[in-house]
Scaffold this active site. Structure first.
Site, PDB file in Angstrom:
ATOM      1  CE  LYS A  61      21.994  78.971 134.567  1.00 48.82           C
ATOM      2  NZ  LYS A  61      21.523  79.026 135.947  1.00 48.82           N
ATOM      3  CD  GLN A  98      21.913  81.128 139.141  1.00 46.43           C
ATOM      4  OE1 GLN A  98      21.549  81.166 137.976  1.00 46.43           O
ATOM      5  NE2 GLN A  98      22.435  80.045 139.688  1.00 46.43           N
ATOM      6  CG  ASP A 142      15.727  76.560 136.780  1.00 43.58           C
ATOM      7  OD1 ASP A 142      16.331  75.845 135.961  1.00 43.58           O
ATOM      8  OD2 ASP A 142      16.300  77.294 137.610  1.00 43.58           O
TER       9      ASP A 142
END
Ligand code: NAP
Length: 312
Positions: A54, A98, A124
């Site tokens: 990422k 994460q 997200d």
């Protein structure tokens, strides 16, 4: 029949090239690039790889991307304080925490942390606000993996409306939003999980089958209607030679990879499915790269919205 390969890598690259000029324009107009803050707690090999990819893609397209690390000993309060700092940051438009968080942080820690992210920075799509808006088909930010899959199906002209879609997996990050996105595009949707009886039989009814399980090669030919589109979300590291041999026949190049590296990355879909499916995403090179491109797109949209700019 040999399934058509759905090249997620190529589409991901195309999406990145499409947003590159928008990122440059944002940077020129606002004197700073769109910014992403990535929170990584503890040490987890898989997470390290995801985060590295990422960061690399973000830097390549011109984003600011900051990795905010906390040690495995960090508490829930430490993590919430970090999210709070990123919520208030002027230079971070998107926040990604994460998963998974260290088990020691306690059950429900992940939910507490996601709940704390400012919805307008929730790239997200995991906050209750964005999940609720998704249910009502008016979401600003949708989880990146399922939205990337929809882009792929559309780009590959795979019809969704009126088809039967079966999603295996009901996680908040993949299975549930995937099912909703398919439903919103007029598919008839069935969601399966570990307690679903006659799983193969249910899956065999699917025109579109999405496997988001986390079990190497679980989806065999017996799960697939001839000609179906099969989307393999799973990312499983196989280290057991016996498992590798059930997946790849002697002489298969991936078996050679396994033998030279001691491990191989595989999906939830058994390679034999290529013999019956009409279309299939590879692992690697299928869904994974799309997830990253959608994250970049969401971060740019968050930056534009925060700057009061019309969102493209
Ligand atoms: P998860 O939270 O562990 O959810 C897995 C789901 O699979 C659960 O709903 C579980 O059912 C179901 N399941 C497990 N074993 C099953 C079985 N034998 N039969 C039927 N259903 C079963 O995982 P996730 O976060 O959704 O991720 C799924 C996979 O996708 C993982 O391999 C992950 O690494 C991968 N992934 C890839 C990307 C990408 O970008 N490519 C992104 C995210 C995730 P229950 O609910 O009943 O337990």
């Amino acid at each position: 029949m040999t399934a058509r390969v759905l090249d997620g890598q190529a589409l991901a690259r195309k999406m990145q090239e499409e947003i590159r000029p928008e990122v440059a324009a944002f940077t020129a107009q606002h004197g700073r690039p769109p910014g992403l803050g990535i929170v990584l707690v503890g040490e987890n090999l898989g997470s390290e790889i995801y985060v590295r990819n990422k960061l690399k893609t973000a830097a390549d397209i011109g984003f600011r991307a900051d990795l905010e690390r906390l040690p495995a000993t960090a508490t829930l309060a430490d993590t919430l304080a970090l999210v709070d700092r990123l919520n208030r940051s002027a230079v971070h438009d998107g926040i990604l925490v994460q998963s998974p968080l260290p088990k020691a942080m306690g059950a429900g820690a992940g939910q507490r942390v996601f709940d704390a992210i400012a919805p307008e920075k929730d790239v997200d799509g995991l906050t209750p606000v964005n999940v609720g808006l998704l249910v009502q088909k008016r979401a600003a930010f949708i989880a990146c993996t399922p939205s990337g899959i929809i882009e792929l199906l559309q780009c590959e002209r795979i019809q969704i409306a009126g088809r039967h879609a079966v999603v295996i997996g009901r996680s908040d990050i993949v299975g549930k939003p995937m099912a909703l996105l398919l439903l919103h595009r007029d598919a008839t949707v069935t969601i399966c999980h570990s307690k679903t009886p006659s799983l193969a039989e249910v899956c065999r009814q699917a025109d579109i089958l999405v496997a988001a399980i986390g079990r190497a090669g679980l989806v065999t030919k017996a799960f697939v209607k001839p000609g179906a589109a099969v989307i393999d979300v799973g990312m499983n590291k196989v280290t057991d030679p016996a498992v590798a041999q059930t997946l790849f026949a002697e002489g298969h190049p991936r078996l050679d990879v396994f033998r030279s590296k001691g491990s191989v990355l595989v999906g939830d879909v058994h390679p034999e499915v290529a013999e019956v499916a009409g279309a299939l995403t590879p692992v690697p090179g299928g869904v994974g790269p799309l997830t990253i491109s959608m994250l970049m797109k969401n971060t740019l949209r968050a930056a534009q919205a925060r700057a009061g700019q019309a969102v493209g």
